[in-house]
Design a protein around this motif. Structure first.
Motif, PDB file in Angstrom:
ATOM      1  N   LYS A 117       0.585  -1.452   0.414  1.00 29.95           N
ATOM      2  CA  LYS A 117      -0.214   0.274  -0.031  1.00 29.95           C
ATOM      3  C   LYS A 117       0.955   1.075   0.045  1.00 29.95           C
ATOM      4  O   LYS A 117       2.101   0.954   0.235  1.00 29.95           O
ATOM      5  CB  LYS A 117      -0.901  -0.112   1.406  1.00 29.95           C
ATOM      6  N   GLN A 118       0.499   2.381  -0.921  1.00 28.10           N
ATOM      7  CA  GLN A 118       0.782   3.715  -0.636  1.00 28.10           C
ATOM      8  C   GLN A 118       0.641   4.507  -0.042  1.00 28.10           C
ATOM      9  O   GLN A 118      -0.982   4.706  -0.162  1.00 28.10           O
ATOM     10  CB  GLN A 118       1.750   4.064  -2.933  1.00 28.10           C
ATOM     11  N   ARG A 119       1.136   5.581   0.533  1.00 29.44           N
ATOM     12  CA  ARG A 119       0.231   7.057   1.227  1.00 29.44           C
ATOM     13  C   ARG A 119       0.067   8.182  -0.295  1.00 29.44           C
ATOM     14  O   ARG A 119       0.302   7.360  -1.603  1.00 29.44           O
ATOM     15  CB  ARG A 119       1.221   7.251   1.291  1.00 29.44           C
ATOM     16  N   VAL A 120      -1.533   8.002   0.087  1.00 27.18           N
ATOM     17  CA  VAL A 120      -1.834   9.103  -0.946  1.00 27.18           C
ATOM     18  C   VAL A 120      -1.014  10.771  -1.029  1.00 27.18           C
ATOM     19  O   VAL A 120      -1.403  11.005  -0.479  1.00 27.18           O
ATOM     20  CB  VAL A 120      -3.428   9.474  -0.447  1.00 27.18           C
ATOM     21  N   ASN A 121      -0.626  10.544  -2.072  1.00 21.43           N
ATOM     22  CA  ASN A 121       0.055  11.875  -1.705  1.00 21.43           C
ATOM     23  C   ASN A 121       0.294  12.003  -3.619  1.00 21.43           C
ATOM     24  O   ASN A 121      -0.415  11.530  -4.473  1.00 21.43           O
ATOM     25  CB  ASN A 121       0.864  12.198  -1.389  1.00 21.43           C
ATOM     26  N   ARG A 122       0.874  13.398  -3.770  1.00 25.79           N
ATOM     27  CA  ARG A 122       1.212  13.960  -5.312  1.00 25.79           C
ATOM     28  C   ARG A 122       1.786  12.640  -6.258  1.00 25.79           C
ATOM     29  O   ARG A 122       1.134  12.794  -7.274  1.00 25.79           O
ATOM     30  CB  ARG A 122       1.343  15.348  -5.112  1.00 25.79           C
ATOM     31  N   VAL A 123       2.755  12.382  -5.565  1.00 24.37           N
ATOM     32  CA  VAL A 123       3.758  11.557  -6.527  1.00 24.37           C
ATOM     33  C   VAL A 123       2.783  10.318  -6.782  1.00 24.37           C
ATOM     34  O   VAL A 123       2.595   9.856  -7.574  1.00 24.37           O
ATOM     35  CB  VAL A 123       4.959  11.382  -5.720  1.00 24.37           C
ATOM     36  N   ASN A 124       1.836   9.742  -5.813  1.00 24.56           N
ATOM     37  CA  ASN A 124       1.068   8.599  -6.352  1.00 24.56           C
ATOM     38  C   ASN A 124       0.180   9.191  -7.118  1.00 24.56           C
ATOM     39  O   ASN A 124      -0.101   8.289  -7.788  1.00 24.56           O
ATOM     40  CB  ASN A 124       0.679   8.323  -4.974  1.00 24.56           C
ATOM     41  N   LEU A 125      -0.181  10.020  -6.830  1.00 27.41           N
ATOM     42  CA  LEU A 125      -1.536  10.026  -7.823  1.00 27.41           C
ATOM     43  C   LEU A 125      -0.506  10.700  -9.002  1.00 27.41           C
ATOM     44  O   LEU A 125      -1.822   9.781  -9.985  1.00 27.41           O
ATOM     45  CB  LEU A 125      -2.341  11.517  -7.526  1.00 27.41           C
ATOM     46  N   LYS A 126      -0.032  11.751  -9.252  1.00 26.61           N
ATOM     47  CA  LYS A 126       0.671  11.416 -10.124  1.00 26.61           C
ATOM     48  C   LYS A 126       1.251  10.344 -11.005  1.00 26.61           C
ATOM     49  O   LYS A 126       0.687   9.824 -12.569  1.00 26.61           O
ATOM     50  CB  LYS A 126       1.785  12.201  -9.980  1.00 26.61           C
ATOM     51  N   ARG A 127       1.557   9.633 -10.951  1.00 27.57           N
ATOM     52  CA  ARG A 127       1.761   7.876 -11.103  1.00 27.57           C
ATOM     53  C   ARG A 127       0.381   6.795 -11.492  1.00 27.57           C
ATOM     54  O   ARG A 127       1.021   6.585 -12.964  1.00 27.57           O
ATOM     55  CB  ARG A 127       2.339   6.939  -9.705  1.00 27.57           C
ATOM     56  N   VAL A 128      -0.551   6.637 -10.872  1.00 27.07           N
ATOM     57  CA  VAL A 128      -1.825   6.722 -11.851  1.00 27.07           C
ATOM     58  C   VAL A 128      -2.421   7.557 -12.511  1.00 27.07           C
ATOM     59  O   VAL A 128      -2.360   6.548 -13.734  1.00 27.07           O
ATOM     60  CB  VAL A 128      -3.037   6.441 -10.477  1.00 27.07           C
ATOM     61  N   ASN A 129      -1.784   8.827 -12.463  1.00 26.11           N
ATOM     62  CA  ASN A 129      -2.383   9.559 -13.582  1.00 26.11           C
ATOM     63  C   ASN A 129      -1.495   9.364 -14.809  1.00 26.11           C
ATOM     64  O   ASN A 129      -1.726   8.896 -16.233  1.00 26.11           O
ATOM     65  CB  ASN A 129      -1.982  10.860 -13.442  1.00 26.11           C
ATOM     66  N   PHE A 130      -0.088   9.284 -14.572  1.00 24.30           N
ATOM     67  CA  PHE A 130       0.911   8.093 -15.895  1.00 24.30           C
ATOM     68  C   PHE A 130       0.287   7.033 -16.347  1.00 24.30           C
ATOM     69  O   PHE A 130       0.668   7.173 -17.763  1.00 24.30           O
ATOM     70  CB  PHE A 130       2.279   8.283 -15.248  1.00 24.30           C
ATOM     71  N   MET A 131      -0.259   6.299 -15.403  1.00 24.44           N
ATOM     72  CA  MET A 131      -0.327   4.831 -15.252  1.00 24.44           C
ATOM     73  C   MET A 131      -1.635   4.508 -16.745  1.00 24.44           C
ATOM     74  O   MET A 131      -1.608   4.334 -17.781  1.00 24.44           O
ATOM     75  CB  MET A 131      -0.785   3.645 -14.682  1.00 24.44           C
ATOM     76  N   THR A 132      -2.589   5.545 -16.713  1.00 27.67           N
ATOM     77  CA  THR A 132      -3.854   5.930 -17.807  1.00 27.67           C
ATOM     78  C   THR A 132      -4.353   7.101 -18.941  1.00 27.67           C
ATOM     79  O   THR A 132      -4.235   6.093 -20.073  1.00 27.67           O
ATOM     80  CB  THR A 132      -4.949   6.873 -16.849  1.00 27.67           C
TER      81      THR A 132
END
Length: 333
Positions: free
Chosen positions: A157-172
């Motif tokens: 599990k990863q903490r919700v922060n801008r870095v991880n949200l950017k990773r999810v956004n990049f994956m899409t």
């Protein structure tokens, strides 16, 4: 009789998709197939009509803040159903457009995955609002289709922060980049007779490697969509987010799984070759006819999920905001 049999064998070995004139001559001899084609056209028109009725509702309630935020994204997402239906109908009438139809559907589905993630984030007020609302919480990457608790022990599990949200956004986003590139390459190879539908299993076929890259890209994009949905579905339960996710996920699964099954069946000459229509051609035609029927049903389901008044997201009430009146819950029309 022997001559007729040898002629039919020669036609069956010819796997190219026929031109429309040959197809229509075959339809004249097969009234049942002609009736099914007319039925498919009626269902396709019905799907398009339902789409525009839903768009009319969205524009009629564009003043609502939640509807205003996601209006264009919802229009793009709902466009998946009439688009699939129309391109499948086109391939039924013009068999040589089958490959263009397949590539168009795959490319548009990648776009819809991005739209769904953006809709979910916009309901929360944007990426900054998600970080603020979920501060200190974690998002799980152990979900399908790429990872689960059994096959990805290293994914935590990863903490919700801008870095991880950017990773999810990049994956899409990568899906929206990879799919058009694959489409352009496939069209170039198709023009040179190096990309042939129905030969995906051959190691020497270029379509095998292009489809493999496309499948990996689609799975990564769907993985990001699942992570986003699972992280925010509780907070957005009042927005029918579960039904909206199911409408898109069912479409992706039906299109890909059903097409794969028909390709496998075509390898074993199911359905059988009929004159100028080889097993591969008939398999794709059967697949596209079923997709037209299924898109109408999924359009009805998606219309039920999206056709509702929605205000913008309100975070859970805190002590400071307890005195403020709460907006009424979304209502169906």
């Amino acid at each position: 009789m022997a001559n007729n049999s040898s002629v039919q064998d020669m036609d069956c070995r010819h796997k190219d998709f026929p031109v429309s004139s040959i197809l229509f001559s075959e339809l004249e001899r097969e009234p049942a197939i002609l009736a099914l084609t007319i039925t498919a056209a009626v269902l396709c028109v019905a799907t398009v009509i339902l789409y525009f009725l839903t768009i009319k509702f969205i524009y009629a309630h564009r003043r609502l803040e939640g509807m205003k935020i996601n209006k264009y994204k919802v229009i793009v997402m709902l466009g998946l159903y009439p688009l699939v239906s129309c391109v499948c109908m086109l391939s039924l009438l013009l068999p040589r457009t089958t490959m263009i139809a397949e590539l168009t559907i795959a490319m548009y589905m990648a776009l819809c995955i991005i739209m769904f993630v953006r809709i979910v984030v916009d309901y929360m007020g944007g990426f900054k609002a998600v970080c603020k609302e979920m501060e200190g919480e974690e998002m799980s990457f152990r979900t399908g289709p790429c990872c689960c608790c059994c096959c990805c022990p290293g994914v935590n599990k990863q903490r919700v922060n801008r870095v991880n949200l950017k990773r999810v956004n990049f994956m899409t986003l990568q899906g929206a980049v990879v799919r058009p590139v694959i489409t352009v390459l496939a069209l170039i190879l198709w023009a040179d007779n190096r990309y042939i539908l129905g030969e995906d299993m051959s190691p020497s076929a270029a379509s095998l490697y292009l489809n493999l890259i496309g499948a990996v890209s689609s799975m990564v994009a769907m993985w990001a969509m699942m992570v986003t949905f699972r992280s925010l579905r509780v907070r957005l339960s009042d927005y029918n987010i579960g039904k909206k996710f199911a409408a898109l996920q069912l479409t992706i699964v039906v299109v890909n799984l059903q097409g794969f099954v028909f390709q496998i069946l075509a390898k074993y000459n199911i359905p059988e070759c009929v004159k100028a229509l080889s097993s591969t051609v008939r398999a794709y035609r059967s697949d596209h006819f079923l997709l037209i029927v299924e898109m109408l049903l999924l359009m009805i389901f998606a219309r039920f999920a999206f056709r509702r008044k929605e205000e913008s997201y309100r975070p859970p009430s805190r002590e400071v905001t307890n005195t403020e009146p709460q907006p009424p819950p979304p209502t169906y029309l």
